[in-house]
Design a protein around this motif. Sequence first.
Motif, PDB file in Angstrom:
ATOM      1  N   SER A 105     -71.240  12.012  30.610  1.00 15.68           N
ATOM      2  CA  SER A 105     -72.333  12.874  31.101  1.00 15.68           C
ATOM      3  C   SER A 105     -72.445  13.316  32.450  1.00 15.68           C
ATOM      4  CB  SER A 105     -73.575  12.077  30.917  1.00 15.68           C
ATOM      5  OG  SER A 105     -73.700  10.921  31.737  1.00 15.68           O
ATOM      6  N   LEU A 106     -71.019  13.077  33.135  1.00 14.03           N
ATOM      7  CA  LEU A 106     -71.102  13.481  34.585  1.00 14.03           C
ATOM      8  C   LEU A 106     -69.851  14.400  34.760  1.00 14.03           C
ATOM      9  CD1 LEU A 106     -71.775  13.372  37.784  1.00 14.03           C
ATOM     10  CD2 LEU A 106     -70.457  11.463  37.888  1.00 14.03           C
ATOM     11  N   TYR A 107     -70.010  15.608  35.096  1.00 14.29           N
ATOM     12  CA  TYR A 107     -69.007  16.684  35.495  1.00 14.29           C
ATOM     13  C   TYR A 107     -68.899  17.194  36.798  1.00 14.29           C
ATOM     14  CZ  TYR A 107     -69.014  17.137  30.340  1.00 14.29           C
ATOM     15  OH  TYR A 107     -68.708  16.800  29.246  1.00 14.29           O
ATOM     16  N   VAL A 108     -67.808  17.274  37.280  1.00 19.79           N
ATOM     17  CA  VAL A 108     -67.774  18.019  38.734  1.00 19.79           C
ATOM     18  C   VAL A 108     -66.995  19.484  38.796  1.00 19.79           C
ATOM     19  CG1 VAL A 108     -67.781  15.633  39.767  1.00 19.79           C
ATOM     20  CG2 VAL A 108     -65.605  16.776  39.348  1.00 19.79           C
ATOM     21  N   PRO A 109     -67.085  20.403  39.646  1.00 16.18           N
ATOM     22  CA  PRO A 109     -66.676  21.637  39.552  1.00 16.18           C
ATOM     23  C   PRO A 109     -65.076  21.296  40.052  1.00 16.18           C
ATOM     24  CG  PRO A 109     -68.193  21.359  41.348  1.00 16.18           C
ATOM     25  CD  PRO A 109     -68.364  20.100  40.651  1.00 16.18           C
ATOM     26  N   GLY A 110     -64.134  22.062  39.449  1.00 17.20           N
ATOM     27  CA  GLY A 110     -62.832  21.977  39.751  1.00 17.20           C
ATOM     28  C   GLY A 110     -61.994  23.480  39.642  1.00 17.20           C
ATOM     29  N   LYS A 111     -60.976  23.422  39.840  1.00 16.50           N
ATOM     30  CA  LYS A 111     -60.027  24.499  39.586  1.00 16.50           C
ATOM     31  C   LYS A 111     -58.673  23.950  38.930  1.00 16.50           C
ATOM     32  CE  LYS A 111     -61.700  27.821  42.649  1.00 16.50           C
ATOM     33  NZ  LYS A 111     -61.256  28.796  43.777  1.00 16.50           N
ATOM     34  N   LEU A 112     -58.393  24.802  37.572  1.00 22.31           N
ATOM     35  CA  LEU A 112     -57.038  24.374  37.036  1.00 22.31           C
ATOM     36  C   LEU A 112     -56.092  24.704  37.854  1.00 22.31           C
ATOM     37  CD1 LEU A 112     -56.216  22.868  34.520  1.00 22.31           C
ATOM     38  CD2 LEU A 112     -56.138  25.287  33.367  1.00 22.31           C
ATOM     39  N   ALA A 113     -55.024  23.892  38.291  1.00 24.32           N
ATOM     40  CA  ALA A 113     -53.869  24.425  39.022  1.00 24.32           C
ATOM     41  C   ALA A 113     -52.803  24.636  38.508  1.00 24.32           C
ATOM     42  CB  ALA A 113     -53.850  23.179  40.252  1.00 24.32           C
ATOM     43  N   ASP A 114     -52.708  24.030  37.132  1.00 22.61           N
ATOM     44  CA  ASP A 114     -51.251  24.056  36.495  1.00 22.61           C
ATOM     45  C   ASP A 114     -51.613  24.123  35.006  1.00 22.61           C
ATOM     46  OD1 ASP A 114     -48.773  23.814  35.555  1.00 22.61           O
ATOM     47  OD2 ASP A 114     -48.250  21.839  36.215  1.00 22.61           O
ATOM     48  N   THR A 115     -51.285  25.319  34.518  1.00 25.11           N
ATOM     49  CA  THR A 115     -51.533  25.607  33.091  1.00 25.11           C
ATOM     50  C   THR A 115     -50.345  25.321  32.230  1.00 25.11           C
ATOM     51  OG1 THR A 115     -50.685  27.823  33.319  1.00 25.11           O
ATOM     52  CG2 THR A 115     -53.244  27.394  33.799  1.00 25.11           C
ATOM     53  N   GLU A 116     -49.407  24.821  32.708  1.00 26.08           N
ATOM     54  CA  GLU A 116     -47.957  24.326  31.861  1.00 26.08           C
ATOM     55  C   GLU A 116     -47.898  22.978  31.562  1.00 26.08           C
ATOM     56  OE1 GLU A 116     -45.961  26.613  30.606  1.00 26.08           O
ATOM     57  OE2 GLU A 116     -47.224  28.064  31.659  1.00 26.08           O
ATOM     58  N   HIS A 117     -48.706  22.058  32.208  1.00 23.44           N
ATOM     59  CA  HIS A 117     -48.605  20.729  31.949  1.00 23.44           C
ATOM     60  C   HIS A 117     -50.064  19.910  31.960  1.00 23.44           C
ATOM     61  CE1 HIS A 117     -44.762  21.563  34.336  1.00 23.44           C
ATOM     62  NE2 HIS A 117     -44.332  20.419  33.260  1.00 23.44           N
ATOM     63  N   VAL A 118     -50.144  19.313  31.168  1.00 26.98           N
ATOM     64  CA  VAL A 118     -51.560  18.343  30.809  1.00 26.98           C
ATOM     65  C   VAL A 118     -51.275  17.042  30.738  1.00 26.98           C
ATOM     66  CG1 VAL A 118     -52.544  20.383  29.470  1.00 26.98           C
ATOM     67  CG2 VAL A 118     -51.152  18.615  28.428  1.00 26.98           C
ATOM     68  N   LEU A 119     -52.470  16.120  30.892  1.00 29.58           N
ATOM     69  CA  LEU A 119     -52.363  14.988  30.945  1.00 29.58           C
ATOM     70  C   LEU A 119     -52.978  14.530  29.355  1.00 29.58           C
ATOM     71  CD1 LEU A 119     -53.892  13.391  34.437  1.00 29.58           C
ATOM     72  CD2 LEU A 119     -51.372  13.382  33.374  1.00 29.58           C
ATOM     73  N   VAL A 120     -52.148  13.670  28.652  1.00 26.90           N
ATOM     74  CA  VAL A 120     -52.402  13.318  27.256  1.00 26.90           C
ATOM     75  C   VAL A 120     -52.627  11.970  27.309  1.00 26.90           C
ATOM     76  CG1 VAL A 120     -51.372  13.178  25.099  1.00 26.90           C
ATOM     77  CG2 VAL A 120     -50.823  15.301  26.289  1.00 26.90           C
ATOM     78  N   ASP A 121     -53.846  11.580  26.786  1.00 26.15           N
ATOM     79  CA  ASP A 121     -54.258  10.015  26.521  1.00 26.15           C
ATOM     80  C   ASP A 121     -53.538   9.673  25.156  1.00 26.15           C
ATOM     81  OD1 ASP A 121     -55.385   7.761  25.946  1.00 26.15           O
ATOM     82  OD2 ASP A 121     -57.582   8.498  25.772  1.00 26.15           O
ATOM     83  N   VAL A 122     -52.480   8.773  25.437  1.00 27.61           N
ATOM     84  CA  VAL A 122     -51.768   8.300  24.303  1.00 27.61           C
ATOM     85  C   VAL A 122     -52.137   6.813  23.663  1.00 27.61           C
ATOM     86  CG1 VAL A 122     -49.601   9.350  25.188  1.00 27.61           C
ATOM     87  CG2 VAL A 122     -50.166   7.051  26.108  1.00 27.61           C
ATOM     88  N   GLY A 123     -53.322   6.520  24.336  1.00 30.93           N
ATOM     89  CA  GLY A 123     -54.046   5.369  23.670  1.00 30.93           C
ATOM     90  C   GLY A 123     -54.392   4.304  24.790  1.00 30.93           C
TER      91      GLY A 123
END
Length: 160
Positions: A75-93
């Motif tokens: 329920s808590l969001y903060v403003p930001g900017k997407l710096a890299d559109t080629e890489h993401v963090l993936v939750d692997v469990g």
Amino acid sequence: MAGAEKGQQIDLSSLSAQQLSQVKKQLDDEVQHLTNSYQSLKRAQAKFRECIANVKSGVAGSAKDKPILVPLTSSLYVPGKLADTEHVLVDVGTGFYVEKTTADAEKFYNGKVEELGSNIKELENIANGKAQNLRMVEEVLRQKMTAGQQQGGQGSASAT
């Protein structure tokens, strides 16, 4: 009943009504558990499909340097900017995140969707088998109850 747990067949007509009721209750519980598991797997599969859609649309090159809201909690969001559109963090469990390219992330999530799909099919087959067993037990129990009522009715009629 111990034989049934090892996968052996039991002649249902040889069981008493009380034993059939116990078998029915056990099968009811198993079918309910399998149904809950099935629903959980379907929800997980839907979440992975949503992740695929998010990787495809949310990390598009057009989103770079545009303001976004970053979730810190549910329920808590903060403003930001997407710096890299080629890489993401993936939750692997279990709270572990791995950096992947968007293509690798999409492959990862597609693999999860396929794996869950095969698990869902297996679970469907098991649940259908248990449900069929439950119907057979219910039918035999119904026959025994009907036969018992008819015998009870005949016994009291001959006593008068």
